[in-house]
Design a protein around this motif. Structure first.
Motif, mmCIF file in Angstrom:
data_model
loop_
_atom_site.group_PDB
_atom_site.id
_atom_site.type_symbol
_atom_site.label_atom_id
_atom_site.label_comp_id
_atom_site.label_asym_id
_atom_site.label_seq_id
_atom_site.Cartn_x
_atom_site.Cartn_y
_atom_site.Cartn_z
ATOM 1 N N ALA A 104 -6.531 4.800 -8.330
ATOM 2 C CA ALA A 104 -5.496 4.051 -9.358
ATOM 3 C C ALA A 104 -4.540 5.003 -9.795
ATOM 4 C CB ALA A 104 -6.304 3.480 -10.369
ATOM 5 N N GLY A 105 -4.811 6.440 -9.920
ATOM 6 C CA GLY A 105 -3.946 7.339 -10.307
ATOM 7 C C GLY A 105 -2.567 7.245 -9.776
ATOM 8 N N ILE A 151 -5.378 0.845 -0.615
ATOM 9 C CA ILE A 151 -6.017 0.311 -1.523
ATOM 10 C C ILE A 151 -6.381 1.088 -2.919
ATOM 11 C CG2 ILE A 151 -8.121 -1.197 -2.201
ATOM 12 C CD1 ILE A 151 -7.742 -1.921 0.891
ATOM 13 N N CYS A 152 -6.069 0.781 -3.929
ATOM 14 C CA CYS A 152 -6.262 1.800 -5.186
ATOM 15 C C CYS A 152 -7.304 0.977 -6.209
ATOM 16 C CB CYS A 152 -4.979 2.177 -5.625
ATOM 17 S SG CYS A 152 -3.766 2.656 -4.678
ATOM 18 N N PRO A 153 -8.953 1.547 -5.941
ATOM 19 C CA PRO A 153 -9.513 1.045 -7.040
ATOM 20 C C PRO A 153 -9.654 1.860 -8.225
ATOM 21 C CG PRO A 153 -10.685 2.213 -5.349
ATOM 22 C CD PRO A 153 -9.386 2.105 -4.908
ATOM 23 N N THR A 154 -9.863 1.369 -9.433
ATOM 24 C CA THR A 154 -9.880 2.200 -10.498
ATOM 25 C C THR A 154 -11.629 2.911 -10.532
ATOM 26 O OG1 THR A 154 -9.699 2.349 -12.892
ATOM 27 C CG2 THR A 154 -10.710 0.172 -12.179
ATOM 28 N N LYS A 177 -11.114 -2.133 -15.707
ATOM 29 C CA LYS A 177 -11.911 -0.971 -16.149
ATOM 30 C C LYS A 177 -12.645 -0.282 -14.948
ATOM 31 C CE LYS A 177 -10.819 -1.160 -20.302
ATOM 32 N NZ LYS A 177 -9.888 0.011 -20.734
ATOM 33 N N LYS A 178 -13.147 -1.077 -13.972
ATOM 34 C CA LYS A 178 -13.976 -0.827 -12.890
ATOM 35 C C LYS A 178 -13.924 -1.816 -11.776
ATOM 36 C CE LYS A 178 -18.214 -2.864 -13.996
ATOM 37 N NZ LYS A 178 -20.011 -2.641 -13.843
ATOM 38 N N ILE A 179 -14.404 -1.423 -10.581
ATOM 39 C CA ILE A 179 -14.740 -2.500 -9.391
ATOM 40 C C ILE A 179 -16.026 -1.664 -8.461
ATOM 41 C CG2 ILE A 179 -12.782 -1.322 -8.082
ATOM 42 C CD1 ILE A 179 -12.715 -4.160 -6.783
ATOM 43 N N THR A 180 -16.916 -2.170 -8.161
ATOM 44 C CA THR A 180 -17.987 -1.468 -7.320
ATOM 45 C C THR A 180 -17.516 -1.366 -5.970
ATOM 46 O OG1 THR A 180 -18.867 -3.590 -6.654
ATOM 47 C CG2 THR A 180 -19.881 -3.253 -8.673
ATOM 48 N N VAL A 181 -18.576 -0.191 -5.475
ATOM 49 C CA VAL A 181 -18.153 0.203 -4.138
ATOM 50 C C VAL A 181 -18.249 -0.993 -3.268
ATOM 51 C CG1 VAL A 181 -19.282 1.456 -2.254
ATOM 52 C CG2 VAL A 181 -18.881 2.452 -4.417
ATOM 53 N N ASP A 182 -19.304 -1.883 -3.366
ATOM 54 C CA ASP A 182 -19.512 -2.988 -2.471
ATOM 55 C C ASP A 182 -18.251 -3.835 -2.314
ATOM 56 O OD1 ASP A 182 -21.753 -1.832 -2.185
ATOM 57 O OD2 ASP A 182 -22.822 -3.691 -1.822
ATOM 58 N N ASP A 183 -17.890 -4.308 -3.457
ATOM 59 C CA ASP A 183 -16.275 -5.209 -3.509
ATOM 60 C C ASP A 183 -15.255 -4.482 -3.136
ATOM 61 O OD1 ASP A 183 -17.400 -7.678 -4.329
ATOM 62 O OD2 ASP A 183 -17.604 -7.166 -6.309
ATOM 63 N N ARG A 201 1.060 -0.388 -2.152
ATOM 64 C CA ARG A 201 0.009 0.078 -2.742
ATOM 65 C C ARG A 201 -0.584 -1.180 -3.542
ATOM 66 N NH1 ARG A 201 2.708 3.849 -6.792
ATOM 67 N NH2 ARG A 201 4.293 2.224 -6.368
ATOM 68 N N VAL A 202 -1.851 -1.196 -3.512
ATOM 69 C CA VAL A 202 -2.543 -2.528 -4.383
ATOM 70 C C VAL A 202 -3.618 -1.897 -5.147
ATOM 71 C CG1 VAL A 202 -3.869 -4.593 -4.272
ATOM 72 C CG2 VAL A 202 -2.356 -3.719 -2.189
ATOM 73 N N GLY A 203 -3.359 -2.173 -6.318
ATOM 74 C CA GLY A 203 -4.520 -1.894 -7.592
ATOM 75 C C GLY A 203 -5.523 -2.920 -7.622
ATOM 76 N N ILE A 204 -6.793 -2.549 -7.635
ATOM 77 C CA ILE A 204 -7.831 -3.551 -7.835
ATOM 78 C C ILE A 204 -8.748 -3.270 -8.749
ATOM 79 C CG2 ILE A 204 -7.818 -4.318 -5.364
ATOM 80 C CD1 ILE A 204 -10.040 -2.700 -4.429
ATOM 81 N N CYS A 205 -9.517 -4.359 -9.439
ATOM 82 C CA CYS A 205 -10.450 -4.246 -10.300
ATOM 83 C C CYS A 205 -10.991 -5.376 -10.679
ATOM 84 C CB CYS A 205 -9.598 -3.368 -11.422
ATOM 85 S SG CYS A 205 -8.481 -4.382 -12.255
ATOM 86 N N TYR A 206 -11.698 -5.493 -11.749
ATOM 87 C CA TYR A 206 -12.573 -6.734 -12.334
ATOM 88 C C TYR A 206 -11.524 -7.122 -13.384
ATOM 89 C CZ TYR A 206 -16.477 -5.799 -9.432
ATOM 90 O OH TYR A 206 -17.314 -5.191 -8.344
#
Length: 206
Positions: A104-105, A151-154, A177-183, A201-206
């Motif tokens: 996500a950075g 794909i850019c997870p936090t 704030k977060k997203i799990t490895v599995d998701d 680039r796609v930011g992903i999180c809950y």
């Protein structure tokens, strides 16, 4: 479809491989230790080598249709060394599509226009080395003519699938704030199956 995978023994990579194999995709993965990886990646074709080595990348890409990379930094410059070799080999092998896991950075900052998140007050990191390595990957792909998605997870804790993640192009969804490895792995695999984010680039999180 046959997928060339780099970083397949990592937390996200091995989950993507398992999903791909379950759904009937062929997988060819570059690993550092075939004997060790074979216990975890049953059903995948394994190539022993190093992503820093162009010859090993070439061996892995031969006969494949798409690339998935979840290479991480491990406090080294593996990412920035491997990606130019990977791009060059993809062009040579006429493989046009690559999905990569970033951070996500390297998304745009909401607070400071013209900056990446890792350069702004949004980042909580005390060191920027990993983000700088991922930025070099982004810049390498942007200069190419390849069909890429990063794909850019936090914050990425281990854990099972929890719920459908929120996503946003070029930014992390507000309040994420977060997203799990599995998701994260499921989101990446869905992008392999049904591409939606060409050269984004796609930011992903809950």
């Amino acid at each position: 479809m046959k997928i060339a995978v780099f970083g397949g023994t990592g937390r996200v990579g091995h989950k993507v491989i398992k999903q791909a194999l379950t759904e009937g995709f062929l997988v060819k993965a570059l690993v550092r230790d075939v004997q060790k990886a074979s216990l975890e990646l049953k059903g995948a074709e394994l190539i022993e080598g190093n992503a820093r080595n162009k010859v090993d990348i070439e061996r892995t890409l031969q006969g494949c249709d798409l690339v998935f990379s979840s290479l991480n930094t491990d406090k080294t410059d593996t990412l920035s060394v491997a990606m130019p070799h990977l791009v060059e080999t993809m062009i040579k092998e006429n493989v046009t599509r690559i999905i990569s896991i970033g951070t996500a950075g390297i998304l745009n900052s909401r607070l400071e226009a013209g900056k990446y998140r890792f350069e702004s007050k949004e980042s909580k990191r005390t060191t920027t080395f990993a983000a700088e390595e991922h930025l070099k990957v982004l810049q390498t792909l942007q200069k190419s003519n390849l069909d890429w998605t990063i794909i850019c997870p936090t914050y990425l804790p281990d854990g099972p699938m929890e719920r459908e993640p929120r996503w946003e192009i070029d930014y992390l969804p507000a309040g994420g704030k977060k997203i799990t490895v599995d998701d994260t792995a499921l989101f990446a695999f869905n992008e392999i199956k049904n591409p939606r984010f060409s050269r984004k680039r796609v930011g992903i999180c809950y």
